[in-house]
Design a protein around this motif. Structure first.
Motif, PDB file in Angstrom:
ATOM      1  N   GLY A 291      17.531 -27.358  24.321  1.00 42.80           N
ATOM      2  CA  GLY A 291      18.981 -27.481  24.388  1.00 42.80           C
ATOM      3  C   GLY A 291      19.639 -26.717  25.519  1.00 42.80           C
ATOM      4  N   SER A 306      24.320 -26.477  28.325  1.00 40.77           N
ATOM      5  CA  SER A 306      24.004 -26.297  26.909  1.00 40.77           C
ATOM      6  C   SER A 306      24.340 -27.554  26.116  1.00 40.77           C
ATOM      7  CB  SER A 306      24.803 -25.103  26.359  1.00 40.77           C
ATOM      8  OG  SER A 306      24.748 -25.065  24.958  1.00 40.77           O
ATOM      9  N   ASP A 307      23.477 -27.894  25.159  1.00 43.52           N
ATOM     10  CA  ASP A 307      23.764 -29.005  24.245  1.00 43.52           C
ATOM     11  C   ASP A 307      24.848 -28.622  23.238  1.00 43.52           C
ATOM     12  OD1 ASP A 307      21.891 -30.512  25.528  1.00 43.52           O
ATOM     13  OD2 ASP A 307      20.360 -30.377  23.959  1.00 43.52           O
ATOM     14  N   ILE A 308      25.053 -27.320  23.077  1.00 40.11           N
ATOM     15  CA  ILE A 308      26.107 -26.824  22.177  1.00 40.11           C
ATOM     16  C   ILE A 308      27.384 -26.642  23.002  1.00 40.11           C
ATOM     17  CG2 ILE A 308      26.785 -24.985  20.579  1.00 40.11           C
ATOM     18  CD1 ILE A 308      23.789 -24.249  20.384  1.00 40.11           C
ATOM     19  N   SER A 310      30.458 -25.233  24.851  1.00 33.89           N
ATOM     20  CA  SER A 310      30.542 -23.859  25.356  1.00 33.89           C
ATOM     21  C   SER A 310      31.390 -22.936  24.490  1.00 33.89           C
ATOM     22  CB  SER A 310      31.080 -23.866  26.784  1.00 33.89           C
ATOM     23  OG  SER A 310      32.309 -24.577  26.849  1.00 33.89           O
ATOM     24  N   LYS A 312      32.051 -23.209  21.299  1.00 27.34           N
ATOM     25  CA  LYS A 312      31.346 -22.996  20.034  1.00 27.34           C
ATOM     26  C   LYS A 312      30.191 -22.022  20.221  1.00 27.34           C
ATOM     27  CE  LYS A 312      29.049 -25.494  16.267  1.00 27.34           C
ATOM     28  NZ  LYS A 312      28.624 -26.828  15.753  1.00 27.34           N
ATOM     29  N   LEU A 313      29.454 -22.192  21.314  1.00 26.87           N
ATOM     30  CA  LEU A 313      28.331 -21.299  21.599  1.00 26.87           C
ATOM     31  C   LEU A 313      28.829 -19.877  21.839  1.00 26.87           C
ATOM     32  CD1 LEU A 313      25.342 -20.798  22.140  1.00 26.87           C
ATOM     33  CD2 LEU A 313      25.713 -21.564  24.499  1.00 26.87           C
ATOM     34  N   LYS A 316      29.652 -18.306  18.503  1.00 28.82           N
ATOM     35  CA  LYS A 316      28.460 -17.978  17.725  1.00 28.82           C
ATOM     36  C   LYS A 316      27.774 -16.725  18.271  1.00 28.82           C
ATOM     37  CE  LYS A 316      25.885 -21.455  16.226  1.00 28.82           C
ATOM     38  NZ  LYS A 316      25.078 -22.691  16.194  1.00 28.82           N
ATOM     39  N   ASP A 326      32.470 -18.936  29.031  1.00 25.02           N
ATOM     40  CA  ASP A 326      32.722 -20.351  28.754  1.00 25.02           C
ATOM     41  C   ASP A 326      33.203 -20.984  30.059  1.00 25.02           C
ATOM     42  OD1 ASP A 326      33.710 -22.817  28.046  1.00 25.02           O
ATOM     43  OD2 ASP A 326      35.109 -22.079  26.528  1.00 25.02           O
ATOM     44  N   SER A 336      30.012 -28.339  28.593  1.00 23.52           N
ATOM     45  CA  SER A 336      28.547 -28.303  28.510  1.00 23.52           C
ATOM     46  C   SER A 336      27.951 -27.095  29.231  1.00 23.52           C
ATOM     47  CB  SER A 336      27.941 -29.584  29.108  1.00 23.52           C
ATOM     48  OG  SER A 336      28.330 -30.726  28.384  1.00 23.52           O
ATOM     49  N   GLN A 358      20.266 -20.197  17.956  1.00 22.45           N
ATOM     50  CA  GLN A 358      21.395 -21.153  17.891  1.00 22.45           C
ATOM     51  C   GLN A 358      20.917 -22.553  17.508  1.00 22.45           C
ATOM     52  OE1 GLN A 358      24.300 -19.610  17.956  1.00 22.45           O
ATOM     53  NE2 GLN A 358      23.022 -17.818  18.395  1.00 22.45           N
TER      54      GLN A 358
END
Length: 358
Positions: A291, A306-308, A310, A312-313, A316, A326, A336, A358
């Motif tokens: 990811g 990132s597959d998550i 930015s 949200k990542l 987390k 971000d 992304s 993650q």
């Protein structure tokens, strides 16, 4: 009473940045900040000497930073009359736009540092953007976009991509601009944090009077909290920037700290060894986590796809007391992307472990 404000100011948008205050005025003191691209070793130990003489706090600082400019002259080999010192590199960006770019055409390759756009817009400049993740590959097309009597902004190595423009390619852009009576604002704030190569064009300032180079002691010497940067150009450009800067723009403590930092000959070599080793470690480790995809970087930060999403990542990771940048706020990127700074090996391991979860 109706307050009359120019439209450019009414519409002005403050650029987004990293750092511990980017997530609010309060922060956890245990927060590990990967969002700021500052020297991973911090400031040189010699800087502490600048704080021994506290009597300077009650004295107005030298408004022209003469002693510091003399130290910079020795450090970079350029006459002090070609150096202007600013309250961080960002002040110099804004002063440059004030002096030279009102109502001018400005060409900016993106994604890049957002303050170029923000400062230029504040002075009613007309902006043109060129999207590229590696300007080395798109050089001819970019040069064709340079118009008569405009200004080109370049960041080398580029923030946030970490890509570096080869010296011969930088010179091709400068020459193309010179032939069209266009100015070139070249941001080399991270150039001293590039291991194994020297792509700076500082030695060509005598040849091209359309060239202005920005440097930062914030990045290379870890003086972010003191806000100190400098610009180098021909004497005419520097005289104008000296004339319009605010009086006493750099504190005495900042000036003395910078002088002490420049006297430390071992700090940058130690930093470069760490960046070279840890950049390879981070890219290899993170690229093996499903990811996440790392972009190759020449300097002390890494752009990651990132597959998550930015935001949200980032949220987390904050729960684990880790802050990343971000990158959705960079023109030319989206949700992304995140950016991380290179830190010490122990700290980098913490980031890798957190990303694995993650």
């Amino acid at each position: 009473m109706k307050i009359r404000v120019p439209e450019a100011i009414t519409n002005h948008k403050v650029a987004s940045h990293g750092g511990i205050f980017s997530i609010g005025p309060k922060h956890n003191p245990k927060l590990l900040d990967f969002s700021s691209n500052v020297n991973p070793l911090g400031f040189p130990p010699s800087v502490k000497n600048a704080f021994k003489n506290l009597s300077q706090i009650s004295i107005y600082p030298d408004p022209d930073s003469n002693e510091l400019r003399t130290a910079l002259q020795k450090f970079i080999g350029i006459s002090k009359n070609q150096i202007v010192v600013g309250n961080g590199a960002t002040e110099i960006i804004y002063n440059y736009c004030t002096a030279f770019l009102k109502n001018q055409n400005v060409l900016i390759p993106i994604p890049t540092f957002s303050e170029y756009e923000s400062a230029a817009k504040l002075h009613n400049a007309k902006l043109y953007f060129f999207k590229t993740m590696d300007l080395n590959k798109d050089l001819d097309e970019f040069n064709n976009m340079i118009s008569e009597k405009n200004c080109v902004f370049l960041c080398n190595p580029n923030n946030p991509t970490g890509s570096i423009l080869k010296k011969q390619n930088v010179l091709r852009i400068i020459e193309s601009a010179y032939n069209k009576s266009a100015m070139v604002f070249l941001d080399e704030c991270f150039i001293e944090l590039v291991p194994d190569t020297n792509e700076s064009v500082i030695s060509y300032l005598r040849e091209f009077d359309n060239l202005f180079i920005l440097r930062s002691l914030t990045k290379s010497f870890g003086l972010a909290g003191l806000r100190i940067g400098y610009g180098i150009g021909n004497k005419k450009i520097i005289e104008i920037l000296q004339k319009i800067k605010i009086p006493w723009n750099v504190s005495g403590t900042a000036q003395q700290s910078a002088i002490m930092a420049l006297s430390d000959k071992s700090h940058i070599p130690k930093t470069l060894n760490l960046i070279k080793k840890e950049s390879k470690f981070l890219i290899n480790s993170i690229s093996n986590i499903p990811g996440f995809t790392c972009y190759n970087s020449a300097t002390n930060f890494i752009l990651i796809r990132s597959d998550i999403p930015s935001s949200k990542l980032q949220s987390k990771l904050l729960k684990k007391n880790i802050l990343v940048r971000d990158c959705s706020t960079f023109r030319g990127l989206n949700s992304s992307f995140i950016r991380i700074a290179i830190r010490t090996h122990k700290e980098n391991i913490r980031l890798i472990e957190a990303l694995k979860e993650q």
